[in-house]
Design a protein around this motif. Structure first.
Motif, PDB file in Angstrom:
ATOM      1  N   ILE A 226       9.778  -5.089   0.830  1.00  0.00           N
ATOM      2  CA  ILE A 226       8.795  -5.244  -0.262  1.00  0.00           C
ATOM      3  C   ILE A 226       9.545  -5.142  -2.150  1.00  0.00           C
ATOM      4  CG2 ILE A 226       6.546  -4.943  -0.768  1.00  0.00           C
ATOM      5  CD1 ILE A 226       6.343  -3.943   2.271  1.00  0.00           C
ATOM      6  N   GLN A 227       9.105  -6.520  -2.552  1.00  0.00           N
ATOM      7  CA  GLN A 227       9.458  -6.219  -3.773  1.00  0.00           C
ATOM      8  C   GLN A 227       8.400  -6.662  -4.448  1.00  0.00           C
ATOM      9  OE1 GLN A 227      12.762  -7.965  -4.060  1.00  0.00           O
ATOM     10  NE2 GLN A 227      13.258  -7.841  -6.966  1.00  0.00           N
TER      11      GLN A 227
ATOM     12  N   ASP B 245      -0.727  -3.878  -1.549  1.00  0.00           N
ATOM     13  CA  ASP B 245      -1.912  -3.082  -2.899  1.00  0.00           C
ATOM     14  C   ASP B 245      -1.200  -2.468  -4.042  1.00  0.00           C
ATOM     15  OD1 ASP B 245      -3.831  -3.504  -0.951  1.00  0.00           O
ATOM     16  OD2 ASP B 245      -4.244  -1.166  -0.110  1.00  0.00           O
ATOM     17  N   ASN B 246      -0.430  -1.591  -3.567  1.00  0.00           N
ATOM     18  CA  ASN B 246       0.415  -0.978  -4.667  1.00  0.00           C
ATOM     19  C   ASN B 246       1.146  -1.805  -5.926  1.00  0.00           C
ATOM     20  OD1 ASN B 246       0.601   1.876  -3.598  1.00  0.00           O
ATOM     21  ND2 ASN B 246       2.121   1.561  -3.266  1.00  0.00           N
ATOM     22  N   ALA B 247       1.533  -3.861  -5.291  1.00  0.00           N
ATOM     23  CA  ALA B 247       1.935  -4.571  -6.092  1.00  0.00           C
ATOM     24  C   ALA B 247       0.796  -5.227  -6.378  1.00  0.00           C
ATOM     25  CB  ALA B 247       2.903  -5.853  -4.893  1.00  0.00           C
ATOM     26  N   VAL B 248      -0.597  -4.893  -6.111  1.00  0.00           N
ATOM     27  CA  VAL B 248      -1.502  -5.579  -6.406  1.00  0.00           C
ATOM     28  C   VAL B 248      -2.059  -5.077  -7.531  1.00  0.00           C
ATOM     29  CG1 VAL B 248      -3.856  -7.030  -5.818  1.00  0.00           C
ATOM     30  CG2 VAL B 248      -2.048  -7.417  -4.146  1.00  0.00           C
TER      31      VAL B 248
ATOM     32  N   THR C 183       3.531 -10.799 -11.265  1.00  0.00           N
ATOM     33  CA  THR C 183       3.003 -11.855 -10.690  1.00  0.00           C
ATOM     34  C   THR C 183       3.413 -12.666  -9.173  1.00  0.00           C
ATOM     35  OG1 THR C 183       5.749 -12.977 -11.958  1.00  0.00           O
ATOM     36  CG2 THR C 183       3.723 -13.330 -13.046  1.00  0.00           C
ATOM     37  N   PHE C 184       4.098 -10.851  -9.062  1.00  0.00           N
ATOM     38  CA  PHE C 184       4.569 -11.916  -7.384  1.00  0.00           C
ATOM     39  C   PHE C 184       4.534 -10.878  -6.466  1.00  0.00           C
ATOM     40  CE2 PHE C 184       8.480 -11.448  -8.609  1.00  0.00           C
ATOM     41  CZ  PHE C 184       9.663 -11.122  -7.454  1.00  0.00           C
ATOM     42  N   VAL C 185       4.587 -10.723  -5.493  1.00  0.00           N
ATOM     43  CA  VAL C 185       5.034  -9.159  -4.364  1.00  0.00           C
ATOM     44  C   VAL C 185       5.915 -10.581  -3.079  1.00  0.00           C
ATOM     45  CG1 VAL C 185       3.228  -9.141  -3.165  1.00  0.00           C
ATOM     46  CG2 VAL C 185       4.384  -7.222  -2.851  1.00  0.00           C
ATOM     47  N   ALA C 186       7.052  -9.856  -3.232  1.00  0.00           N
ATOM     48  CA  ALA C 186       7.854 -10.840  -1.791  1.00  0.00           C
ATOM     49  C   ALA C 186       7.632  -9.937  -0.541  1.00  0.00           C
ATOM     50  CB  ALA C 186       9.368 -10.779  -2.070  1.00  0.00           C
TER      51      ALA C 186
END
Length: 658
Positions: free
Chosen positions: A132-133, A102-105, A113-116
């Motif tokens: 998580i990056q 959620d933090n990345a979104v 542009t991405f979360v890995a």
């Protein structure tokens, strides 16, 4: 929560609820001193006292917890045990990972542009860790301190998923005993990078009676082209924090620590969760080995391992797999994702999955609950049968909140005897009700209870009218009270139709116009059943013209259902009388004729409506082609203009040189 601040950790003090504005840490005005971890400690990062999450909260901090308040001041301290107790809100490991996603979104608005999500190894001992990056905007020194404190949240927009300021702590501590965060942020044309450590191992092993979070910050020096330490509180303060980081993080040298920024770029955040928890059997709770492109919940009860080959023993439907496969769960976690943003799990992009596309014979129901006073919300629910119905024993609604899945396949019909509701699934986004802090349920408010009652009613209505389409026996309502047999029945009734006449429900979506086949009121709210629309139209507006155009079809359907009940009653009441039987026989043939006529009339009406929609679709396709041509022309003109600009610029530069 406390961040290491003074000349040495022997003098650390911090207030759990006050943060300084100048890149400093939170200050404690009371409590016992905290001992510094000396460089002479073992090179391997010690494991926590207990590696099983549900038992890790039991530890004794010794005499430190009995220290009196300094100078009698009333300052609150957050005990390390709170890190564990706070994390128990997550019963499910994937729910904790979802918080971090959620933090990345939420960073999409800042250019992410991405979360890995991937497995990484700890350099000290090679043990697995969770990485998580994202490439979002990163966090300023103040922002990362808020992130690692409790209750601070800068996400005030309605579109943001996070809102409580607690997700990072609960989720990371639920997955492992320790987490280290690396973030780089561009502020005022200056790059600043920060490292922070939230370590349950460090706090428990050193007997702390308050939460201490060591942090260091670095600023990019344009003249040297390197990052140098920021020293707003002196070099000794920086060194003491760095010492704890190097002793208790996975990285034993400052060079190794800073190398973690190499793949972050100009902005972004990376977190590494290590000393991952074990389950009750002593196995790693997260399984990285079962599938090289997935992360599974270990000891999956739906799989029996035979050597290296798993043997499926349960239905592999998404409704079951999401419990144990992070790839499956993350594919349905968000209702919508922009094409520019990707979730990358172990090196492979997660394909977004819209559950509404799995449904056949879908209908779309507009629900308008009263959310307070005269305020009214509007929710469109997609409901239908799963493609595998009637061979799957799955039922439930997938309820999203602010684009995030809160309740997957939530069963509103608890009693499914006689196959009631079997295979019926729905999808909706309910932003008018509030989720719990772990985002795995909703607060049981009267508004939510009202929604639950409506969804149950919606399910049974859909089942009643459509179960025959997938092979179940059509459900009929019980006959009304007995009619006196001696009284002849002369009422005119409409056709007896067991199954509704339906178009292909995946056929057309014309602009934002959604054809409506019926309007049903319930609980004092306005409800309209939407049919003949693609599942992709979820959330689109409703055209009032189409609501009016097909409203009459619903009246016919209701009259037809009433005719079924009336005919059924007449047969029962006339069973003991020859005269009554004769009367039934006398009206039976005309009834069939009326049935055929009404059926033909309704079919013609639907065919005309279908032709009208098809013509509109063709017109839209033609307009789309015209727009595509215009786009190509504009792009070509833009390219010419850019080339001309480059030519003029080159001429201008050459003239300047001359």
């Amino acid at each position: 929560m406390h961040f290491a601040r003074n000349k040495s950790l022997d003098n650390i003090s911090s207030n759990a609820f006050s943060t300084s504005r100048s890149n400093s840490s939170v200050l404690d005005q009371g409590g016992s001193p905290v001992e510094e971890s000396s460089p002479s400690q073992p090179s391997l990062c010690p494991a926590p006292i207990c590696r099983q999450f549900w038992k890790a909260g039991n530890y004794d901090t010794g005499q430190g917890s009995k220290a009196p308040l300094q100078n009698g001041k009333n300052h609150l301290r957050v005990h390390p045990m709170f890190l564990h107790s706070n994390a128990t809100s997550h019963k499910w490991a994937f729910g904790a990972i979802a918080e971090l996603l959620d933090n990345a979104v939420d960073e999409i608005q800042n250019g992410a542009t991405f979360v890995a999500i991937d497995k990484t190894s700890i350099p000290r001992d090679g043990s697995p860790a969770l990485l998580i990056q994202d490439d979002g905007g990163g966090m300023s020194p103040e922002a990362i301190r808020h992130c690692m404190s409790f209750g601070f949240s800068d996400k005030k927009m309605k579109s943001a998923i996070g809102q409580y300021g607690n997700g990072f702590k609960t989720s990371s501590m639920r997955l492992g005993a320790d987490v280290i965060a690396f973030t780089r942020h561009l502020t005022k044309r200056t790059l600043i990078q920060s490292v922070g450590l939230l370590s349950y191992t460090f706090l428990t092993q050193t007997g702390h009676d308050r939460i201490v979070v060591p942090m260091v910050d670095y600023e990019f020096n344009a003249s040297t082209r390197n990052f140098g330490p920021m020293l707003p509180h002196g070099k000794e303060h920086f060194s003491s924090n760095l010492s704890v980081l190097l002793n208790w993080s996975p990285y034993s040298t400052e060079e190794m620590l800073l190398n973690q920024f190499d793949d972050i770029g100009q902005h972004g955040t990376k977190i590494v969760i290590y000393n991952l928890w074990l389950n009750d059997e002593g196995d790693m709770e997260l399984d990285f080995d079962f599938d090289a492109e997935d992360i599974r919940i270990n000891a999956d009860p739906k799989l029996i391992r035979t050597g290296h080959h798993p043997k499926p023993v349960f239905d592999k439907h998404i409704a079951n797999l999401y419990h144990y496969s992070l790839r499956v769960y993350s594919s349905i976690l968000y209702l919508r994702l922009p094409q520019s943003f990707k979730i990358i799990l172990r090196g492979r992009v997660v394909e977004h999955h819209n559950i509404a596309n799995d449904l056949k014979f879908p209908e779309f129901i507009l629900y308008k609950p009263q959310v307070g006073g005269s305020m009214e919300a509007a929710v469109i629910t997609t409901i239908g049968f799963l493609q595998d119905a009637p061979h799957v024993n799955i039922h439930g609604f997938n309820i999203y909140h602010r684009n995030r899945l809160i309740l997957p396949f939530w069963r509103v019909v608890k009693d499914t005897t006689n196959s009631n509701a079997r295979g019926v699934v729905g999808v909706l986004e309910a932003n008018f009700v509030e989720p719990t802090h772990n985002k795995q349920d909703f607060e049981k408010t009267p508004l939510f209870q009202k929604l639950e009652a409506r969804l149950k009613e919606m399910t049974m209505e859909y089942w009643h009218f459509h179960c025959g389409l997938v092979g179940y026996q059509q459900v009929k309502k019980p006959p009304p009270a007995s009619v006196p047999s001696q009284k002849p029945v002369t009422s005119t009734f409409h056709s007896c139709v067991d199954q509704p006449v339906l178009l292909n429900h995946r056929s057309l979506v014309i602009d934002n116009q959604i054809p409506v086949s019926s309007a049903v009121g319930s609980f004092g709210d306005n409800v309209a059943t939407l049919t003949d629309v693609s599942a992709r139209s979820l959330g689109q507006s409703i055209d009032s013209h189409h609501i009016r155009s097909l409203h009459g079809l619903n009246i016919k359907r209701k009259e037809q259902n009433s005719a079924v009940e009336l005919e059924h009653a007449k047969r029962h009441t006339g069973s003991g009388s020859r005269a009554t039987d004769t009367q039934h026989n006398g009206v039976k043939q005309p009834a069939k004729n009326i049935e055929i006529q009404l059926h033909d009339e309704e079919t013609r009406s639907l065919e005309k409506e279908n032709e009208k929609l098809r013509s509109q679709l063709l017109e839209l396709e033609r307009r789309e082609e015209d727009l595509n041509l215009k786009v190509q022309e504009v792009r070509s003109e833009l390219g010419d203009a850019q080339r001309e600009y480059a030519r003029l610029l080159a001429e201008s530069e050459s003239m300047d040189i001359v």
